[in-house]
Write a protein that holds these residues in place. Structure first.
Motif, PDB file in Angstrom:
ATOM      1  N   ALA A 102    -110.401  70.737 -92.902  1.00 35.42           N
ATOM      2  CA  ALA A 102    -109.622  71.334 -91.804  1.00 35.42           C
ATOM      3  C   ALA A 102    -109.246  70.309 -90.737  1.00 35.42           C
ATOM      4  O   ALA A 102    -108.535  70.637 -89.798  1.00 35.42           O
ATOM      5  CB  ALA A 102    -110.427  72.465 -91.162  1.00 35.42           C
ATOM      6  N   ILE A 103    -109.708  69.071 -90.898  1.00 38.83           N
ATOM      7  CA  ILE A 103    -109.457  68.078 -89.855  1.00 38.83           C
ATOM      8  C   ILE A 103    -108.106  67.405 -90.062  1.00 38.83           C
ATOM      9  O   ILE A 103    -107.864  66.789 -91.104  1.00 38.83           O
ATOM     10  CB  ILE A 103    -110.586  67.019 -89.809  1.00 38.83           C
ATOM     11  N   GLY A 104    -107.242  67.561 -89.070  1.00 40.00           N
ATOM     12  CA  GLY A 104    -105.941  66.903 -89.098  1.00 40.00           C
ATOM     13  C   GLY A 104    -105.015  67.438 -90.179  1.00 40.00           C
ATOM     14  O   GLY A 104    -103.986  66.839 -90.478  1.00 40.00           O
TER      15      GLY A 104
ATOM     16  N   LYS B 148    -109.455  59.684 -80.854  1.00 38.94           N
ATOM     17  CA  LYS B 148    -109.418  58.804 -82.038  1.00 38.94           C
ATOM     18  C   LYS B 148    -108.749  57.464 -81.695  1.00 38.94           C
ATOM     19  O   LYS B 148    -108.872  56.993 -80.577  1.00 38.94           O
ATOM     20  CB  LYS B 148    -108.712  59.505 -83.205  1.00 38.94           C
TER      21      LYS B 148
ATOM     22  N   HIS C 184    -118.925  61.559 -86.997  1.00 39.75           N
ATOM     23  CA  HIS C 184    -117.609  62.147 -87.296  1.00 39.75           C
ATOM     24  C   HIS C 184    -117.281  61.891 -88.776  1.00 39.75           C
ATOM     25  O   HIS C 184    -117.605  60.832 -89.307  1.00 39.75           O
ATOM     26  CB  HIS C 184    -116.540  61.542 -86.386  1.00 39.75           C
TER      27      HIS C 184
ATOM     28  N   GLY D  82    -114.660  72.367 -85.031  1.00 38.33           N
ATOM     29  CA  GLY D  82    -113.581  71.380 -85.005  1.00 38.33           C
ATOM     30  C   GLY D  82    -112.801  71.418 -86.293  1.00 38.33           C
ATOM     31  O   GLY D  82    -113.388  71.567 -87.382  1.00 38.33           O
ATOM     32  N   GLY D  83    -111.483  71.294 -86.199  1.00 36.50           N
ATOM     33  CA  GLY D  83    -110.634  71.300 -87.386  1.00 36.50           C
ATOM     34  C   GLY D  83    -109.361  72.047 -87.071  1.00 36.50           C
ATOM     35  O   GLY D  83    -109.330  73.271 -87.125  1.00 36.50           O
ATOM     36  N   SER D  84    -108.321  71.277 -86.689  1.00 38.75           N
ATOM     37  CA  SER D  84    -107.004  71.862 -86.408  1.00 38.75           C
ATOM     38  C   SER D  84    -107.049  72.977 -85.360  1.00 38.75           C
ATOM     39  O   SER D  84    -106.345  73.982 -85.488  1.00 38.75           O
ATOM     40  CB  SER D  84    -106.347  72.348 -87.695  1.00 38.75           C
ATOM     41  N   VAL D  85    -107.870  72.793 -84.335  1.00 37.08           N
ATOM     42  CA  VAL D  85    -107.840  73.747 -83.213  1.00 37.08           C
ATOM     43  C   VAL D  85    -106.580  73.461 -82.400  1.00 37.08           C
ATOM     44  O   VAL D  85    -106.267  72.305 -82.103  1.00 37.08           O
ATOM     45  CB  VAL D  85    -109.100  73.628 -82.317  1.00 37.08           C
TER      46      VAL D  85
ATOM     47  N   ASN E 212    -111.209  64.475 -78.788  1.00 38.94           N
ATOM     48  CA  ASN E 212    -111.457  63.207 -79.475  1.00 38.94           C
ATOM     49  C   ASN E 212    -110.100  62.537 -79.679  1.00 38.94           C
ATOM     50  O   ASN E 212    -109.315  62.977 -80.507  1.00 38.94           O
ATOM     51  CB  ASN E 212    -112.147  63.498 -80.821  1.00 38.94           C
TER      52      ASN E 212
ATOM     53  N   GLU F  56    -117.440  70.696 -88.331  1.00 37.15           N
ATOM     54  CA  GLU F  56    -116.056  70.322 -88.632  1.00 37.15           C
ATOM     55  C   GLU F  56    -115.860  70.238 -90.145  1.00 37.15           C
ATOM     56  O   GLU F  56    -116.133  69.194 -90.752  1.00 37.15           O
ATOM     57  CB  GLU F  56    -115.751  68.947 -88.024  1.00 37.15           C
TER      58      GLU F  56
ATOM     59  N   LEU G  99    -114.245  70.920 -80.733  1.00 38.59           N
ATOM     60  CA  LEU G  99    -113.991  69.483 -80.718  1.00 38.59           C
ATOM     61  C   LEU G  99    -112.569  69.350 -81.253  1.00 38.59           C
ATOM     62  O   LEU G  99    -112.283  69.726 -82.386  1.00 38.59           O
ATOM     63  CB  LEU G  99    -115.004  68.733 -81.596  1.00 38.59           C
ATOM     64  N   VAL G 100    -111.701  68.847 -80.391  1.00 38.25           N
ATOM     65  CA  VAL G 100    -110.262  68.883 -80.677  1.00 38.25           C
ATOM     66  C   VAL G 100    -109.749  67.467 -80.922  1.00 38.25           C
ATOM     67  O   VAL G 100    -109.989  66.573 -80.101  1.00 38.25           O
ATOM     68  CB  VAL G 100    -109.505  69.495 -79.474  1.00 38.25           C
ATOM     69  N   GLY G 101    -109.052  67.255 -82.035  1.00 38.48           N
ATOM     70  CA  GLY G 101    -108.466  65.949 -82.325  1.00 38.48           C
ATOM     71  C   GLY G 101    -107.014  65.914 -81.886  1.00 38.48           C
ATOM     72  O   GLY G 101    -106.701  65.725 -80.709  1.00 38.48           O
ATOM     73  N   GLY G 102    -106.117  66.145 -82.833  1.00 40.92           N
ATOM     74  CA  GLY G 102    -104.677  66.028 -82.579  1.00 40.92           C
ATOM     75  C   GLY G 102    -104.195  66.713 -81.310  1.00 40.92           C
ATOM     76  O   GLY G 102    -103.426  66.138 -80.529  1.00 40.92           O
TER      77      GLY G 102
END
Ligand code: PEP
Length: 251
Positions: free
Chosen positions: A171-173, A12, A95, A211-214, A10, A167, A232-235
């Motif tokens: 834990a997200i970001g 973003k 999200h 998802g969450g800081s993977v 993701n 998620e 589900l990967v953000g950063g």
């Protein structure tokens, strides 16, 4: 049947069109032959340019959101028809940033889920509790409500098109990830909720991502848990150097 691992990125509100195309090209090269299901979700503005880069590859094109109605006087919104027209195959819905920053409710997310499915789109449905909810011992209750409300009127026939992303908001970001054991336990709760909503055993068939800081350092521990089917990967999805090792976590 064993569930296939599914790793999605993701992006973003990051990347100009040129930057998005460059990253997509790198990923197409580096992820050739990767056995897992893969998806990237660039921002709306880059979808048209990224579409031809991933077309025909093992990377699906995803969007990060869509409107709850098909078309009309909805200034600033993006329709599922427009996304389909660009070749988008999957859409991330619910999200936590949409829920928290833009006030999206389970009811609205449910409308979007139904519309996406009606249009043949795959859905990554995000659920997860806040830190406050977790500290009050309400994580299971919140996630149960989100799953139940967001899947209202979704038929069993359409379930294979749904991936659930658990998620935890805290834990997200943040760099804090749930322990593999905690995440696995919540995934197991979600499978039981699905059994209750549909029928016994159905929960085992649904893909549930964490998802969450993977990141590369924790991907293997999370992704080898029995109930965790992907990420589900953000950063860490914003750079080839961090996303590729997550996607190849078991190489
Ligand atoms: C996300 O945005 O869905 C996410 C999990 O972000 P991050 O990996 O940066 O925590």
């Amino acid at each position: 049947m064993a569930r296939r691992k599914y790793i999605a990125g993701n992006w973003k509100m990051h990347k100009t069109t040129g930057e998005a195309v460059a990253l997509a090209k790198e990923l197409v090269d580096s992820l050739k032959g990767c056995p897992h299901k893969l998806m990237i979700a660039p921002p709306f503005t880059a979808l048209a340019a990224v579409a031809p880069v991933v077309k025909g590859t093992n990377i699906l094109l995803g969007a990060q959101n869509m409107a709850s109605v098909e078309q009309g006087a909805h200034t600033g919104e993006v329709s599922v028809l427009m996304l389909k027209d660009l070749g988008v195959q999957s859409v991330i819905l619910g999200h936590s940033e949409r829920r928290i920053l833009y006030g999206e409710t389970d009811e609205l997310i449910n409308k979007k889920v139904i519309l996406a499915l009606t249009q043949g789109m795959e859905v990554v449905l995000c659920v997860g509790e806040t830190l406050e909810e977790r500290e009050k011992g309400k994580a299971e209750e919140v996630v149960t409500r989100q799953v139940s409300e967001c899947l209202k009127e979704v038929s069993e026939r359409d379930l294979p098109k749904i991936t659930i992303a658990y998620e935890p908001v805290w834990a997200i970001g943040t760099g804090k990830n749930a322990t593999p054991q905690d995440a696995d336990a919540l995934h197991s709760v979600i499978r039981k909720v699905l059994d209750t909503l549909y029928r016994a055993g159905i929960g085992e068939t649904v893909t549930i991502q964490y998802g969450g800081s993977v990141k590369p350092e924790n991907a293997k521990d999370l992704l080898t848990m029995p109930n965790i089917d992907g990420a589900l990967v953000g950063g860490a999805s914003l750079k080839k150097e961090t996303f590729v090792p997550i996607a190849w976590f078991d190489r």
